[in-house]
Design a protein around this motif. Structure first.
Motif, PDB file in Angstrom:
ATOM      1  N   ALA A   1       0.820  -1.213   0.000  1.00  0.00           N
ATOM      2  CA  ALA A   1       0.000   0.000   0.000  1.00  0.00           C
ATOM      3  C   ALA A   1       0.852   1.260   0.000  1.00  0.00           C
ATOM      4  O   ALA A   1       0.355   2.353  -0.294  1.00  0.00           O
ATOM      5  CB  ALA A   1      -0.931   0.003   1.207  1.00  0.00           C
ATOM      6  N   LEU A   2       2.143   1.112   0.295  1.00  0.00           N
ATOM      7  CA  LEU A   2       3.040   2.262   0.388  1.00  0.00           C
ATOM      8  C   LEU A   2       3.931   2.413  -0.833  1.00  0.00           C
ATOM      9  O   LEU A   2       4.742   3.347  -0.886  1.00  0.00           O
ATOM     10  CB  LEU A   2       3.911   2.128   1.645  1.00  0.00           C
ATOM     11  CG  LEU A   2       3.175   1.901   2.973  1.00  0.00           C
ATOM     12  CD1 LEU A   2       4.175   1.706   4.099  1.00  0.00           C
ATOM     13  CD2 LEU A   2       2.244   3.075   3.274  1.00  0.00           C
ATOM     14  N   THR A   3       3.817   1.495  -1.807  1.00  0.00           N
ATOM     15  CA  THR A   3       4.695   1.543  -2.980  1.00  0.00           C
ATOM     16  C   THR A   3       3.915   2.007  -4.205  1.00  0.00           C
ATOM     17  O   THR A   3       2.699   1.836  -4.295  1.00  0.00           O
ATOM     18  CB  THR A   3       5.311   0.155  -3.269  1.00  0.00           C
ATOM     19  OG1 THR A   3       4.267  -0.777  -3.571  1.00  0.00           O
ATOM     20  CG2 THR A   3       6.091  -0.343  -2.057  1.00  0.00           C
ATOM     21  N   THR A   4       4.622   2.584  -5.165  1.00  0.00           N
ATOM     22  CA  THR A   4       3.957   3.134  -6.351  1.00  0.00           C
ATOM     23  C   THR A   4       3.359   2.051  -7.242  1.00  0.00           C
ATOM     24  O   THR A   4       2.352   2.278  -7.916  1.00  0.00           O
ATOM     25  CB  THR A   4       4.950   3.972  -7.179  1.00  0.00           C
ATOM     26  OG1 THR A   4       6.085   3.161  -7.519  1.00  0.00           O
ATOM     27  CG2 THR A   4       5.415   5.186  -6.385  1.00  0.00           C
ATOM     28  N   ASP A   5       3.955   0.858  -7.256  1.00  0.00           N
ATOM     29  CA  ASP A   5       3.432  -0.214  -8.101  1.00  0.00           C
ATOM     30  C   ASP A   5       2.551  -1.195  -7.337  1.00  0.00           C
ATOM     31  O   ASP A   5       2.048  -2.173  -7.915  1.00  0.00           O
ATOM     32  CB  ASP A   5       4.570  -0.969  -8.794  1.00  0.00           C
ATOM     33  CG  ASP A   5       5.545  -1.625  -7.810  1.00  0.00           C
ATOM     34  OD1 ASP A   5       5.338  -1.495  -6.588  1.00  0.00           O
ATOM     35  OD2 ASP A   5       6.515  -2.270  -8.269  1.00  0.00           O
ATOM     36  N   GLY A   6       2.352  -0.964  -6.043  1.00  0.00           N
ATOM     37  CA  GLY A   6       1.528  -1.853  -5.240  1.00  0.00           C
ATOM     38  C   GLY A   6       2.190  -3.180  -4.922  1.00  0.00           C
ATOM     39  O   GLY A   6       1.541  -4.088  -4.406  1.00  0.00           O
ATOM     40  N   LYS A   7       3.487  -3.300  -5.234  1.00  0.00           N
ATOM     41  CA  LYS A   7       4.208  -4.545  -5.016  1.00  0.00           C
ATOM     42  C   LYS A   7       5.279  -4.369  -3.945  1.00  0.00           C
ATOM     43  O   LYS A   7       5.584  -3.247  -3.536  1.00  0.00           O
ATOM     44  CB  LYS A   7       4.847  -5.021  -6.327  1.00  0.00           C
ATOM     45  CG  LYS A   7       3.846  -5.292  -7.446  1.00  0.00           C
ATOM     46  CD  LYS A   7       4.555  -5.729  -8.721  1.00  0.00           C
ATOM     47  CE  LYS A   7       3.559  -5.973  -9.849  1.00  0.00           C
ATOM     48  NZ  LYS A   7       4.229  -6.423 -11.101  1.00  0.00           N
ATOM     49  N   VAL A   8       5.854  -5.508  -3.520  1.00  0.00           N
ATOM     50  CA  VAL A   8       6.907  -5.482  -2.511  1.00  0.00           C
ATOM     51  C   VAL A   8       8.117  -6.264  -3.009  1.00  0.00           C
ATOM     52  O   VAL A   8       8.026  -7.032  -3.969  1.00  0.00           O
ATOM     53  CB  VAL A   8       6.422  -6.072  -1.172  1.00  0.00           C
ATOM     54  CG1 VAL A   8       5.296  -5.236  -0.594  1.00  0.00           C
ATOM     55  CG2 VAL A   8       5.987  -7.527  -1.333  1.00  0.00           C
ATOM     56  N   GLU A   9       9.238  -6.067  -2.355  1.00  0.00           N
ATOM     57  CA  GLU A   9      10.468  -6.776  -2.714  1.00  0.00           C
ATOM     58  C   GLU A   9      10.395  -8.229  -2.245  1.00  0.00           C
ATOM     59  O   GLU A   9       9.930  -8.524  -1.145  1.00  0.00           O
ATOM     60  CB  GLU A   9      11.663  -6.088  -2.045  1.00  0.00           C
ATOM     61  CG  GLU A   9      13.013  -6.553  -2.534  1.00  0.00           C
ATOM     62  CD  GLU A   9      13.444  -5.844  -3.812  1.00  0.00           C
ATOM     63  OE1 GLU A   9      14.584  -6.081  -4.223  1.00  0.00           O
ATOM     64  OE2 GLU A   9      12.662  -5.058  -4.374  1.00  0.00           O
ATOM     65  N   ALA A  10      10.859  -9.147  -3.112  1.00  0.00           N
ATOM     66  CA  ALA A  10      10.841 -10.566  -2.776  1.00  0.00           C
ATOM     67  C   ALA A  10      12.027 -11.269  -3.420  1.00  0.00           C
ATOM     68  O   ALA A  10      12.657 -10.735  -4.339  1.00  0.00           O
ATOM     69  CB  ALA A  10       9.532 -11.212  -3.244  1.00  0.00           C
ATOM     70  N   TYR A  11      12.324 -12.470  -2.948  1.00  0.00           N
ATOM     71  CA  TYR A  11      13.380 -13.277  -3.562  1.00  0.00           C
ATOM     72  C   TYR A  11      13.048 -14.751  -3.383  1.00  0.00           C
ATOM     73  O   TYR A  11      12.407 -15.162  -2.418  1.00  0.00           O
ATOM     74  CB  TYR A  11      14.755 -12.963  -2.968  1.00  0.00           C
ATOM     75  CG  TYR A  11      14.894 -13.191  -1.476  1.00  0.00           C
ATOM     76  CD1 TYR A  11      15.364 -14.410  -0.978  1.00  0.00           C
ATOM     77  CD2 TYR A  11      14.594 -12.180  -0.567  1.00  0.00           C
ATOM     78  CE1 TYR A  11      15.503 -14.618   0.383  1.00  0.00           C
ATOM     79  CE2 TYR A  11      14.728 -12.384   0.801  1.00  0.00           C
ATOM     80  CZ  TYR A  11      15.180 -13.600   1.273  1.00  0.00           C
ATOM     81  OH  TYR A  11      15.309 -13.817   2.615  1.00  0.00           O
ATOM     82  N   GLY A  12      13.476 -15.567  -4.358  1.00  0.00           N
ATOM     83  CA  GLY A  12      13.274 -17.009  -4.285  1.00  0.00           C
ATOM     84  C   GLY A  12      14.300 -17.666  -3.392  1.00  0.00           C
ATOM     85  O   GLY A  12      15.436 -17.187  -3.262  1.00  0.00           O
ATOM     86  N   LEU A  13      13.900 -18.771  -2.777  1.00  0.00           N
ATOM     87  CA  LEU A  13      14.785 -19.525  -1.891  1.00  0.00           C
ATOM     88  C   LEU A  13      15.397 -20.709  -2.626  1.00  0.00           C
ATOM     89  O   LEU A  13      14.701 -21.413  -3.371  1.00  0.00           O
ATOM     90  CB  LEU A  13      14.004 -20.038  -0.681  1.00  0.00           C
ATOM     91  CG  LEU A  13      13.363 -19.005   0.230  1.00  0.00           C
ATOM     92  CD1 LEU A  13      12.555 -19.698   1.322  1.00  0.00           C
ATOM     93  CD2 LEU A  13      14.420 -18.105   0.845  1.00  0.00           C
ATOM     94  N   PHE A  14      16.677 -20.952  -2.408  1.00  0.00           N
ATOM     95  CA  PHE A  14      17.342 -22.080  -3.030  1.00  0.00           C
ATOM     96  C   PHE A  14      17.159 -23.334  -2.169  1.00  0.00           C
ATOM     97  O   PHE A  14      18.069 -23.810  -1.500  1.00  0.00           O
ATOM     98  CB  PHE A  14      18.814 -21.764  -3.295  1.00  0.00           C
ATOM     99  CG  PHE A  14      19.006 -20.985  -4.563  1.00  0.00           C
ATOM    100  CD1 PHE A  14      19.086 -21.622  -5.785  1.00  0.00           C
ATOM    101  CD2 PHE A  14      19.052 -19.600  -4.535  1.00  0.00           C
ATOM    102  CE1 PHE A  14      19.238 -20.908  -6.958  1.00  0.00           C
ATOM    103  CE2 PHE A  14      19.199 -18.863  -5.703  1.00  0.00           C
ATOM    104  CZ  PHE A  14      19.289 -19.524  -6.925  1.00  0.00           C
ATOM    105  N   CYS A  15      15.941 -23.850  -2.239  1.00  0.00           N
ATOM    106  CA  CYS A  15      15.605 -25.106  -1.573  1.00  0.00           C
ATOM    107  C   CYS A  15      15.931 -26.271  -2.501  1.00  0.00           C
ATOM    108  O   CYS A  15      16.229 -26.081  -3.681  1.00  0.00           O
ATOM    109  CB  CYS A  15      14.118 -25.138  -1.231  1.00  0.00           C
ATOM    110  SG  CYS A  15      13.518 -23.700  -0.310  1.00  0.00           S
ATOM    111  N   ALA A  16      15.845 -27.492  -1.994  1.00  0.00           N
ATOM    112  CA  ALA A  16      16.017 -28.673  -2.833  1.00  0.00           C
ATOM    113  C   ALA A  16      15.044 -28.610  -4.006  1.00  0.00           C
ATOM    114  O   ALA A  16      13.876 -28.286  -3.840  1.00  0.00           O
ATOM    115  CB  ALA A  16      15.764 -29.927  -2.006  1.00  0.00           C
ATOM    116  N   GLY A  17      15.559 -28.901  -5.206  1.00  0.00           N
ATOM    117  CA  GLY A  17      14.722 -28.902  -6.395  1.00  0.00           C
ATOM    118  C   GLY A  17      14.688 -27.609  -7.162  1.00  0.00           C
ATOM    119  O   GLY A  17      14.267 -27.600  -8.323  1.00  0.00           O
TER     120      GLY A  17
END
Length: 286
Positions: A155-171
């Motif tokens: 709600a506080l960002t211009t694109d309505g999105k947030v920062e994220a990253y993928g986890l290097f789990c098995a597979g």
């Protein structure tokens, strides 16, 4: 004193008998997905890696890594990967391949990829939140586990999105590179185990949904000694004629079953729980 001592011993003996007779706590009932707990994967998002050890089905995550997902599909459709070796395989870590020179120094003629170590995430129907560690949020995009800023920050960002990253789990499948962040091209690696030091340092762009046993069966070596295991054919599942195409289904990470599984796993592990601790089961439906 002798009488009191004998009485105490008798009481202790009786308590021991009662403890021995007390039944052990019942094991929790097994969790089993119903038909409603599965989702069918879009065949255009499935990368099929046929090897001499078996077949690996990877669900790509273009939301997290659009450039990497598109380039790998383009190369697969050009038959670039057919016949290439697994040239570096580290047990309890990963299987590396995708080099036309089969030694880690080669790449395709396509442009190098931008680093997609993080991405902008919309907390919408494509995302399933399962965990809320301090100051962040854990969840899944399809089968790919991710960590993001809390949804409320959108709600506080211009694109309505947030920062994220993928986890290097098995597979998880990631783009290989050298020291330069933008040096990834055609080489990729498949995770044999969780390896969280790669998070935000490499681009994860999907996850194995069927065939992780094949990933772990690939011959180990740095470099791998001959004879090496080979990707005999790599293609996008949607390119197979519909009548011949298997259907891949995966437990839906938004389902009631999956959230119950997350809760049970988190309650067992405690504060060290991460989305890597929950298996996202997939299967082939003929």
């Amino acid at each position: 004193m002798k009488v009191l001592f004998g009485l105490a011993a008798l009481v202790l003996a009786a308590a021991s008998v009662q403890a021995a007779e007390k039944p052990a706590p019942a094991a929790p009932a097994p969790l089993t997905p119903t038909e409603a707990d599965w989702r069918t994967v879009n065949p255009d998002d499935i990368l099929v890696i046929e090897t001499n050890k078996g077949v690996i089905y990877v669900e790509l995550a273009p939301i997290a890594a659009p450039a990497a997902s598109a380039q790998l599909k383009k190369l697969a459709r050009a038959h670039f990967y057919d016949g290439l070796n697994f040239f570096r395989v580290v047990d309890n870590f990963m299987d590396q391949t995708g080099d036309p020179k089969n030694d880690g120094t080669g790449q395709s003629k396509e442009p190098n990829l931008p680093p997609e170590f993080t991405f902008r995430l919309a907390h919408d129907a494509s995302y399933s939140a399962v965990d809320f560690p301090g100051g962040s949020e854990g969840g899944f995009i399809g089968a790919l586990p991710v960590i993001s800023q809390p949804a409320a920050m959108g709600a506080l960002t211009t694109d309505g999105k947030v920062e994220a990253y993928g986890l290097f789990c098995a597979g998880v499948i990631g783009i290989a590179r050298n020291e330069a962040p933008d040096s990834g091209n055609s080489q990729f690696f498949l995770m044999r185990q969780d390896y969280q030091s790669l998070n935000r340092n490499y681009t994860p762009f999907g996850r194995v949904v069927v065939g992780e046993d094949v990933v772990r069966a690939i011959k180990v070596g740095e470099p791998v000694a001959d004879p090496r295991d080979v990707m005999t054919k790599v293609y996008v599942l949607s390119d197979v004629p519909a009548a011949q195409r298997p259907k891949i289904r995966v437990v839906d990470t938004k389902s009631a079953y999956f959230h119950a599984l997350v809760k049970r796993t988190r309650d067992t592990i405690g504060e060290k729980f991460t989305p890597c601790d929950v298996e996202v089961t997939g299967e082939i439906v003929k």
